[in-house]
Design an enzyme around this catalytic site. Structure first.
Site, PDB file in Angstrom:
ATOM      1  N   ARG A 262       0.788  -1.222   0.098  1.00 32.12           N
ATOM      2  CA  ARG A 262       0.042  -0.064  -0.043  1.00 32.12           C
ATOM      3  C   ARG A 262       0.885   1.185  -0.063  1.00 32.12           C
ATOM      4  O   ARG A 262       1.924   1.070   0.777  1.00 32.12           O
ATOM      5  CB  ARG A 262      -0.868   0.135   1.264  1.00 32.12           C
ATOM      6  N   ARG A 277       1.953   0.760  10.144  1.00 30.55           N
ATOM      7  CA  ARG A 277       1.881   1.417   8.968  1.00 30.55           C
ATOM      8  C   ARG A 277       2.952   1.409   8.023  1.00 30.55           C
ATOM      9  O   ARG A 277       3.955   2.114   8.030  1.00 30.55           O
ATOM     10  CB  ARG A 277       1.309   2.771   9.178  1.00 30.55           C
ATOM     11  N   GLU A 349      -6.765  -1.218  15.444  1.00 34.64           N
ATOM     12  CA  GLU A 349      -7.277  -2.127  14.486  1.00 34.64           C
ATOM     13  C   GLU A 349      -6.044  -3.062  14.158  1.00 34.64           C
ATOM     14  O   GLU A 349      -5.213  -2.779  13.814  1.00 34.64           O
ATOM     15  CB  GLU A 349      -7.519  -1.453  13.197  1.00 34.64           C
ATOM     16  N   SER A 352     -10.273  -6.238   9.897  1.00 37.55           N
ATOM     17  CA  SER A 352     -11.546  -5.812   9.365  1.00 37.55           C
ATOM     18  C   SER A 352     -12.359  -6.705   8.673  1.00 37.55           C
ATOM     19  O   SER A 352     -11.928  -7.348   7.717  1.00 37.55           O
ATOM     20  CB  SER A 352     -11.128  -4.340   8.544  1.00 37.55           C
ATOM     21  N   ARG A 390       0.907  -6.404  12.777  1.00 41.52           N
ATOM     22  CA  ARG A 390       0.309  -5.855  13.733  1.00 41.52           C
ATOM     23  C   ARG A 390       0.171  -6.841  14.858  1.00 41.52           C
ATOM     24  O   ARG A 390       0.065  -6.469  16.087  1.00 41.52           O
ATOM     25  CB  ARG A 390      -1.110  -5.177  13.465  1.00 41.52           C
TER      26      ARG A 390
END
Length: 426
Positions: A262, A277, A349, A352, A390
């Site tokens: 990403r 991130r 988070e 999801s 994460r």
RNA sequence: GGAGGGGUGGCCGAGCGGACGAAGGCGCGGCGCUGGAAACGCCGUGUGCCCGUUUUUCGGGCACCGAGGGUUCGAAUCCCUCCCCCUCCGCCA
């Protein structure tokens, strides 16, 4: 992609529901409504003309074969063709504009989704486990990782720039352990393990909704017209695009490990430290293809399947339901799973899980045949199960000890040759 | 990268300028035959969009033979471009 017929028939309702995601989408719906109306008018004219041309053409051919020539008819035909090609040109432009506009409208939120502006309006659904109490000052995972010699952010930057990391020794091994642990768990729960390409064609990304609107978030291989996948959801969900599945085949459960790429455009300065991130991270993904009748039941099960990973790793978490304003582009309803992160002193988070209903299926022409022979769009679901980086960060932070060592969650030990504690290594 | 072959309905496969949404076969569904089944016989069986009617239904139209363009009154059929697959050679983890 929204159902055009729904927009036609329930125009007011669609406007209202889309507005809960953000006012800016209402004008796109208006535009689609207008374009669709105009398109149908032109289409009608075109089809009438074409029918006429077909008929006259047959007449002409019949005469010709009888050796006769009809100049008037020939002139009439070329007249019709002229009108037709002008109208067809117009129709094509309208269709293209309609399609392009439709592609930029997000999915309708499910009626049960709480209306809200942003993440502050998300609703906590349940909590599991207790955040650990430390009688010392807990360190953030990037400090622990560097102290233990398992995370090297400098090397990541050296090789690839910011937001890249190198994992070293046990760090690398932990990634491998987590991937195997998660895949084993999910395959036990009925998911079929897949290994898929990491580069995909643009239409694949249109299928799941990343394109055309979020091009800037993707890494692109310009020469070949391929994109690096931002999540395994993309290849997995598209596996059956342009297919008509049998109802008995559903539901289909897939899981896959892939790296995710990403660009993180527009998130400068956010989560600049650590594993939270990155431009490249690892993830085990869950994807389901189901019938509309079952999809919400399947969503609840999907979340539970993702939660199981955290339960086995004994990491405290909570489940929140996203409000309309925080919902992803393709999702109708989403549950986020947030893991407790001591360094942030809050939940963050880690998964999801979404039901996209027929939004993606319509984009990729993914259908199933019902028992009485009707072709309907499938419902597609996806969820992280889980993000590896994460998870690793959460383990380091939640399992840290005063001396900076980290104990290994019991469930993971078999994957690390029985290792119980991670200590600094050279 | 070089040389050759090929892309037609769920599948196999014919068609090479009009009556072709497409023969024939397989598969699938229904009916018949049978004590039951196999075999056999008959019938049916693609997708999308638009219009009308309509809850489901039904009727009409348009489009679709890898994709896009062209020739022609008319294209699955002729021409051009692109994509994909297969075989052989080269290179390569």
């Amino acid at each position: 992609m929204l159902d055009l017929r729904l927009i036609r028939k329930n125009y007011g309702e669609v406007r209202q529901r889309i507005a809960t995601r953000g006012e800016e989408y209402v004008k796109l719906v208006d535009e689609v409504y207008r374009l669709d109306k105009e398109k149908r008018e032109i289409q009608k004219e075109v089809e009438i003309l074409r029918a006429l041309l077909n008929k006259k053409s047959r007449e002409y051919g019949k005469l010709k074969r009888e050796g006769k020539e009809d100049e008037n008819l020939k002139r009439e035909l070329s007249q019709i063709k002229e009108n037709l090609s002008r109208l067809e040109e117009k129709l094509k432009l309208l269709e293209e504009e309609l399609y392009q506009t439709l592609l930029r409208i997000p999915n309708l939120p499910h009626p049960t989704v709480p209306v809200g502006r942003d993440e502050n309006d998300n609703v906590e659904v349940r909590k599991w486990g207790e955040p650990p109490k430390f009688n010392f000052n807990p360190k953030p995972h990037w400090e622990l990782g560097e102290y233990l010699g398992i995370l090297d952010f400098e090397k990541g930057t050296k090789l690839s720039g910011s937001r890249f990391v190198v994992k070293r020794g046990l760090g690398a091994r932990l990634v491998r352990a987590l991937i195997n642990f998660m895949l084993d768990l999910h395959t036990k729960n009925g998911y079929l393990e897949m290994y898929v390409p990491h580069l995909v064609k643009p239409e694949i990304l249109i299928g799941t909704g990343q394109l055309p609107k979020f091009e800037e978030d993707l890494f692109k291989c310009e020469r070949d017209g391929l994109y690096l996948i931002p999540t395994a959801e993309v290849p997995l969900t598209n596996l059956h695009r342009d297919e008509i599945l049998k109802e008995e085949e559903l539901p289909i459960y897939y899981t896959a490990y892939t790296p995710c790429y990403r660009r993180e455009a527009g998130s400068y300065g956010r989560d600049i430290k650590g594993l939270i991130r990155l431009h490249q991270f690892d993830k085990v993904e869950l994807v389901k293809i189901t019938t509309p009748e079952r999809s919400y039941e399947e969503l609840e099960k999907l979340v539970r399947d993702a939660e199981k990973v955290l339960q086995e790793l004994e990491l405290p978490y909570r489940v929140v339901e996203l409000c309309t304003g925080d919902l992803g582009f393709s999702a109708s309803k989403t549950y986020d799973i947030e893991v407790w992160m001591p360094s942030y002193n809050r939940y963050r988070e880690i998964s999801s899980c979404s039901n996209c209903e027929d939004f993606q299926a319509r984009r990729m022409k993914l259908r199933y045949k019902t028992k009485n022979g009707k072709n309907l769009y499938c419902h597609t679901l996806n969820g992280s199960g889980l993000a590896i980086g994460r998870t690793l960060a959460a383990i380091l932070e939640n399992y840290q000890q005063e001396d900076g060592s980290v104990s290994v969650p019991k469930a993971l030990r078999p994957y690390l040759g029985g290792l119980e504690v991670i200590e600094p290594h050279g």
